[in-house]
Design a protein around this motif. Structure first.
Motif, PDB file in Angstrom:
ATOM      1  N   ASP A 200       0.818  -1.204   0.000  1.00 36.30           N
ATOM      2  CA  ASP A 200       0.000   0.000   0.000  1.00 36.30           C
ATOM      3  C   ASP A 200       0.852   1.254   0.000  1.00 36.30           C
ATOM      4  O   ASP A 200       1.725   1.431   0.851  1.00 36.30           O
ATOM      5  CB  ASP A 200      -0.924  -0.011   1.228  1.00 36.30           C
ATOM      6  N   VAL A 201       0.595   2.119  -0.952  1.00 37.14           N
ATOM      7  CA  VAL A 201       1.337   3.376  -1.060  1.00 37.14           C
ATOM      8  C   VAL A 201       0.362   4.537  -0.958  1.00 37.14           C
ATOM      9  O   VAL A 201      -0.604   4.619  -1.706  1.00 37.14           O
ATOM     10  CB  VAL A 201       2.086   3.455  -2.407  1.00 37.14           C
ATOM     11  N   GLU A 202       0.628   5.383  -0.013  1.00 34.89           N
ATOM     12  CA  GLU A 202      -0.245   6.547   0.188  1.00 34.89           C
ATOM     13  C   GLU A 202       0.641   7.756   0.394  1.00 34.89           C
ATOM     14  O   GLU A 202       1.265   7.894   1.442  1.00 34.89           O
ATOM     15  CB  GLU A 202      -1.134   6.296   1.424  1.00 34.89           C
ATOM     16  N   ARG A 203       0.709   8.603  -0.629  1.00 36.38           N
ATOM     17  CA  ARG A 203       1.653   9.717  -0.600  1.00 36.38           C
ATOM     18  C   ARG A 203       3.070   9.194  -0.324  1.00 36.38           C
ATOM     19  O   ARG A 203       3.558   8.420  -1.122  1.00 36.38           O
ATOM     20  CB  ARG A 203       1.255  10.770   0.452  1.00 36.38           C
ATOM     21  N   SER A 204       3.646   9.593   0.797  1.00 40.68           N
ATOM     22  CA  SER A 204       5.009   9.135   1.048  1.00 40.68           C
ATOM     23  C   SER A 204       5.057   8.058   2.126  1.00 40.68           C
ATOM     24  O   SER A 204       6.107   7.788   2.703  1.00 40.68           O
ATOM     25  CB  SER A 204       5.889  10.322   1.441  1.00 40.68           C
ATOM     26  N   SER A 205       3.917   7.454   2.398  1.00 43.66           N
ATOM     27  CA  SER A 205       3.868   6.384   3.396  1.00 43.66           C
ATOM     28  C   SER A 205       3.606   5.048   2.717  1.00 43.66           C
ATOM     29  O   SER A 205       2.743   4.939   1.858  1.00 43.66           O
ATOM     30  CB  SER A 205       2.747   6.645   4.400  1.00 43.66           C
ATOM     31  N   ILE A 206       4.372   4.074   3.140  1.00 43.56           N
ATOM     32  CA  ILE A 206       4.246   2.738   2.573  1.00 43.56           C
ATOM     33  C   ILE A 206       3.840   1.779   3.679  1.00 43.56           C
ATOM     34  O   ILE A 206       4.424   1.813   4.758  1.00 43.56           O
ATOM     35  CB  ILE A 206       5.605   2.250   2.023  1.00 43.56           C
ATOM     36  N   SER A 207       2.863   0.932   3.435  1.00 39.25           N
ATOM     37  CA  SER A 207       2.546  -0.132   4.401  1.00 39.25           C
ATOM     38  C   SER A 207       2.677  -1.483   3.716  1.00 39.25           C
ATOM     39  O   SER A 207       2.098  -1.708   2.661  1.00 39.25           O
ATOM     40  CB  SER A 207       1.124   0.003   4.935  1.00 39.25           C
ATOM     41  N   LEU A 208       3.456  -2.322   4.343  1.00 35.12           N
ATOM     42  CA  LEU A 208       3.640  -3.663   3.809  1.00 35.12           C
ATOM     43  C   LEU A 208       2.601  -4.595   4.429  1.00 35.12           C
ATOM     44  O   LEU A 208       2.270  -4.463   5.613  1.00 35.12           O
ATOM     45  CB  LEU A 208       5.046  -4.161   4.162  1.00 35.12           C
ATOM     46  N   PRO A 209       2.099  -5.549   3.666  1.00 34.86           N
ATOM     47  CA  PRO A 209       1.164  -6.528   4.220  1.00 34.86           C
ATOM     48  C   PRO A 209       1.838  -7.392   5.283  1.00 34.86           C
ATOM     49  O   PRO A 209       1.251  -7.712   6.310  1.00 34.86           O
ATOM     50  CB  PRO A 209       0.744  -7.356   3.007  1.00 34.86           C
ATOM     51  N   ASP A 210       3.086  -7.768   5.037  1.00 33.67           N
ATOM     52  CA  ASP A 210       3.854  -8.504   6.047  1.00 33.67           C
ATOM     53  C   ASP A 210       5.333  -8.255   5.823  1.00 33.67           C
ATOM     54  O   ASP A 210       5.722  -7.677   4.801  1.00 33.67           O
ATOM     55  CB  ASP A 210       3.537 -10.011   5.988  1.00 33.67           C
ATOM     56  N   VAL A 211       6.153  -8.682   6.765  1.00 30.51           N
ATOM     57  CA  VAL A 211       7.581  -8.357   6.685  1.00 30.51           C
ATOM     58  C   VAL A 211       8.310  -9.085   5.560  1.00 30.51           C
ATOM     59  O   VAL A 211       9.462  -8.776   5.267  1.00 30.51           O
ATOM     60  CB  VAL A 211       8.303  -8.661   8.019  1.00 30.51           C
ATOM     61  N   PHE A 212       7.658 -10.038   4.907  1.00 27.59           N
ATOM     62  CA  PHE A 212       8.310 -10.760   3.829  1.00 27.59           C
ATOM     63  C   PHE A 212       7.902 -10.251   2.447  1.00 27.59           C
ATOM     64  O   PHE A 212       8.309 -10.812   1.425  1.00 27.59           O
ATOM     65  CB  PHE A 212       7.995 -12.262   3.926  1.00 27.59           C
ATOM     66  N   ALA A 213       7.099  -9.206   2.448  1.00 30.05           N
ATOM     67  CA  ALA A 213       6.503  -8.742   1.198  1.00 30.05           C
ATOM     68  C   ALA A 213       7.540  -8.395   0.135  1.00 30.05           C
ATOM     69  O   ALA A 213       7.282  -8.515  -1.063  1.00 30.05           O
ATOM     70  CB  ALA A 213       5.609  -7.537   1.465  1.00 30.05           C
ATOM     71  N   LEU A 214       8.722  -7.986   0.560  1.00 27.99           N
ATOM     72  CA  LEU A 214       9.710  -7.500  -0.394  1.00 27.99           C
ATOM     73  C   LEU A 214      10.866  -8.469  -0.627  1.00 27.99           C
ATOM     74  O   LEU A 214      11.824  -8.154  -1.329  1.00 27.99           O
ATOM     75  CB  LEU A 214      10.259  -6.147   0.084  1.00 27.99           C
ATOM     76  N   CYS A 226      20.009  -8.014   6.637  1.00 32.09           N
ATOM     77  CA  CYS A 226      18.727  -8.552   7.101  1.00 32.09           C
ATOM     78  C   CYS A 226      18.926  -9.451   8.308  1.00 32.09           C
ATOM     79  O   CYS A 226      19.781 -10.333   8.310  1.00 32.09           O
ATOM     80  CB  CYS A 226      18.059  -9.332   5.974  1.00 32.09           C
ATOM     81  N   SER A 227      18.125  -9.241   9.339  1.00 29.22           N
ATOM     82  CA  SER A 227      18.276 -10.029  10.555  1.00 29.22           C
ATOM     83  C   SER A 227      17.848 -11.479  10.336  1.00 29.22           C
ATOM     84  O   SER A 227      18.204 -12.359  11.110  1.00 29.22           O
ATOM     85  CB  SER A 227      17.457  -9.413  11.687  1.00 29.22           C
ATOM     86  N   ARG A 228      17.102 -11.716   9.259  1.00 29.29           N
ATOM     87  CA  ARG A 228      16.634 -13.076   9.014  1.00 29.29           C
ATOM     88  C   ARG A 228      17.537 -13.836   8.050  1.00 29.29           C
ATOM     89  O   ARG A 228      17.285 -14.992   7.723  1.00 29.29           O
ATOM     90  CB  ARG A 228      15.218 -13.035   8.436  1.00 29.29           C
ATOM     91  N   HIS A 229      18.583 -13.158   7.592  1.00 28.08           N
ATOM     92  CA  HIS A 229      19.493 -13.787   6.643  1.00 28.08           C
ATOM     93  C   HIS A 229      20.184 -14.970   7.299  1.00 28.08           C
ATOM     94  O   HIS A 229      20.628 -14.899   8.440  1.00 28.08           O
ATOM     95  CB  HIS A 229      20.527 -12.762   6.171  1.00 28.08           C
ATOM     96  N   ASN A 230      20.249 -16.069   6.552  1.00 28.61           N
ATOM     97  CA  ASN A 230      20.859 -17.295   7.063  1.00 28.61           C
ATOM     98  C   ASN A 230      20.125 -17.888   8.262  1.00 28.61           C
ATOM     99  O   ASN A 230      20.743 -18.589   9.068  1.00 28.61           O
ATOM    100  CB  ASN A 230      22.331 -17.061   7.431  1.00 28.61           C
ATOM    101  N   THR A 231      18.850 -17.594   8.370  1.00 27.70           N
ATOM    102  CA  THR A 231      18.013 -18.266   9.378  1.00 27.70           C
ATOM    103  C   THR A 231      16.911 -19.004   8.626  1.00 27.70           C
ATOM    104  O   THR A 231      16.649 -18.710   7.461  1.00 27.70           O
ATOM    105  CB  THR A 231      17.364 -17.264  10.350  1.00 27.70           C
ATOM    106  N   PRO A 232      16.269 -19.955   9.280  1.00 26.96           N
ATOM    107  CA  PRO A 232      15.179 -20.693   8.611  1.00 26.96           C
ATOM    108  C   PRO A 232      14.034 -19.768   8.197  1.00 26.96           C
ATOM    109  O   PRO A 232      13.245 -20.111   7.313  1.00 26.96           O
ATOM    110  CB  PRO A 232      14.697 -21.672   9.694  1.00 26.96           C
ATOM    111  N   GLU A 233      13.954 -18.598   8.839  1.00 26.61           N
ATOM    112  CA  GLU A 233      12.871 -17.673   8.520  1.00 26.61           C
ATOM    113  C   GLU A 233      12.983 -17.084   7.120  1.00 26.61           C
ATOM    114  O   GLU A 233      11.995 -16.618   6.560  1.00 26.61           O
ATOM    115  CB  GLU A 233      12.870 -16.523   9.549  1.00 26.61           C
ATOM    116  N   CYS A 234      14.190 -17.026   6.585  1.00 28.10           N
ATOM    117  CA  CYS A 234      14.405 -16.397   5.277  1.00 28.10           C
ATOM    118  C   CYS A 234      13.762 -17.234   4.172  1.00 28.10           C
ATOM    119  O   CYS A 234      14.101 -18.403   3.999  1.00 28.10           O
ATOM    120  CB  CYS A 234      15.905 -16.224   5.014  1.00 28.10           C
TER     121      CYS A 234
END
Lengths: 241, 241
Positions: A200-214, A226-234
């Motif tokens: 979601d983009v609204e003017r200069s504010s961005i909201s991601l649906p979840d932390v993995f969206a990108l 990235c704090s999740r790099h090289n973890t099972p979460e990635c």
DNA sequence: CGCTAGATTGAGGTCAATCAACGGGTGTGG
DNA sequence: CCACACCCGTTGATTGACCTCAATCTAGCG
């Protein structure tokens, strides 16, 4: 003053020589839009950003410009020109109100000859700059427009601490567009397509649906932040984009 | 061995520490087409080219590649990675048969801490690399295809001593095309258009009608290499391309 | 309320990439 | 010495991504 002494470039310097350097230093303010220096000039001073954003760019005769980097607090300008005192290869412009620390180039040159800690710090800085250029290079040559925009948002996300799903664009969209090597119109359209993918983009504010969206836009340069790099979460262990 | 000691990186080093460094050095040969290292690897060694051409490039998943630089005798690989031992950001490939001098990265890191002359030389080298990247960046972002090709030929002309009207392309056309950020087809077509402007191209040999034929493609980076720069002979005093 | 700068949207154009076919050297094997 | 294959480079036709130009919209601000 304390912030100055905490600059990476001055880390580990003995107080005496630091004071010696700072004796010749100067602090200047530049209004939004002001040119700090222009390509073709001779480099007379070396700058460190204390506050604000500075745009580093190249221009050509027909008014086109291409942005190399957008730098911020703690970054240095013109490390590379210290040596070969050739004419400056780039322009620098204040994106907003900017506070700079500057030191005469000849002074730095002199100090580098004798002060080993300073030389090592400088080497580290220049290396970092070089890496950033390589990364920027990659963006422009082998990524699509959508990948570039996604990459930029992901970078923002990682710099903002990796957890918050709400981001704020740090400066004008047209500047971001320029930094990503595209026109404002193209940037705008690309944000629309990302919107359709749930960002979601609204003017200069961005909201991601979840932390993995990108995560699809991750590459090896960003992965290390990235704090999740090289973890099972990635979700994207081989970041080869 | 004498050529090694004459390398810019080792200039002014006292013989004792130079020998100390070279004790751990190794000379390797790489056949045409061989990969010297790949992006994503950890940098274990630092390389200096003794002979041949090396292509530095980035690749992405769908097989596209973009060429950062094509380096030659005396150039270094991986100066920047010495510090932050992050994964390598680029690939290196032998363009022809290549002879390399390599030194363990940890070794260089160690020496840089103590040897001031080495640190200063390294700083100078990295600065040069950074400048080259900026130049390369400019090529790709604000020059047309024709300007890029013209720029390359002019660079060749200046490197070959500024007087000879006959040039020889140093490596494959497809590699030149890649270095200039275009496809071989496009490069070929662009050479045709230059032919119509009087620049004779025959296989890998170029003949210029006169020594000023390429002056339109001059920019401030190249100007400094030109013997006619800042003389009345220069037809293009403000090289702002 | 009107002005302005930045952002968006739409329509049309353009340059280089793509896909495909061909040519002409070079080297190899018969 | 010739036939063949292979690779690099060229040429042609088409496509498509991004730019350009222009109109419109929006928010911020005096």
């Amino acid at each position: 003053m304390d912030t100055i002494k905490a600059l990476p470039l001055f880390a580990g310097l003995d107080p005496a020589s630091l004071n010696d350097i700072l004796k010749y230093a100067r602090i200047t303010n530049h209004n939004k839009g002001a040119l700090i220096f222009m390509q073709g000039e001779q480099a007379s001073r070396f700058y460190i950003i204390l506050e604000g954003w500075v745009k580093l760019f190249k221009g050509n005769v027909d008014g086109q410009e291409s942005i190399l980097q957008v730098l911020s607090t703690g970054d240095n300008l013109l490390e590379t020109v210290i040596f070969n005192d050739t004419p400056l290869p780039v322009n620098a412009q204040a994106v907003d109100n900017v506070k700079l620390l500057s030191i005469p180039a000849s002074m730095i040159r002199e100090k580098l000859k004798n002060n080993h800690a300073l030389a090592v710090n400088m080497l580290s800085t220049v290396s970092g700059r070089s890496q950033a250029l390589i990364s920027q290079f990659e963006q422009l040559t082998l990524k699509t427009v959508t990948q570039r925009v996604g990459w930029f948002l992901l970078k923002l996300f990682l710099e903002s601490g990796d957890r918050t799903k709400n981001l704020k664009l740090p400066y004008d969209k047209s500047l971001i567009a320029g930094y990503l090597g595209m026109k404002p119109e193209t940037f705008s359209r690309t944000l629309q397509t990302l919107k359709e993918q749930g960002i979601d983009v609204e003017r200069s504010s961005i909201s991601l649906p979840d932390v993995f969206a990108l995560c699809d836009f991750c590459d090896s340069d960003l992965a290390v932040q990235c704090s999740r790099h090289n973890t099972p979460e990635c979700p994207n262990p081989v970041c080869m984009n």
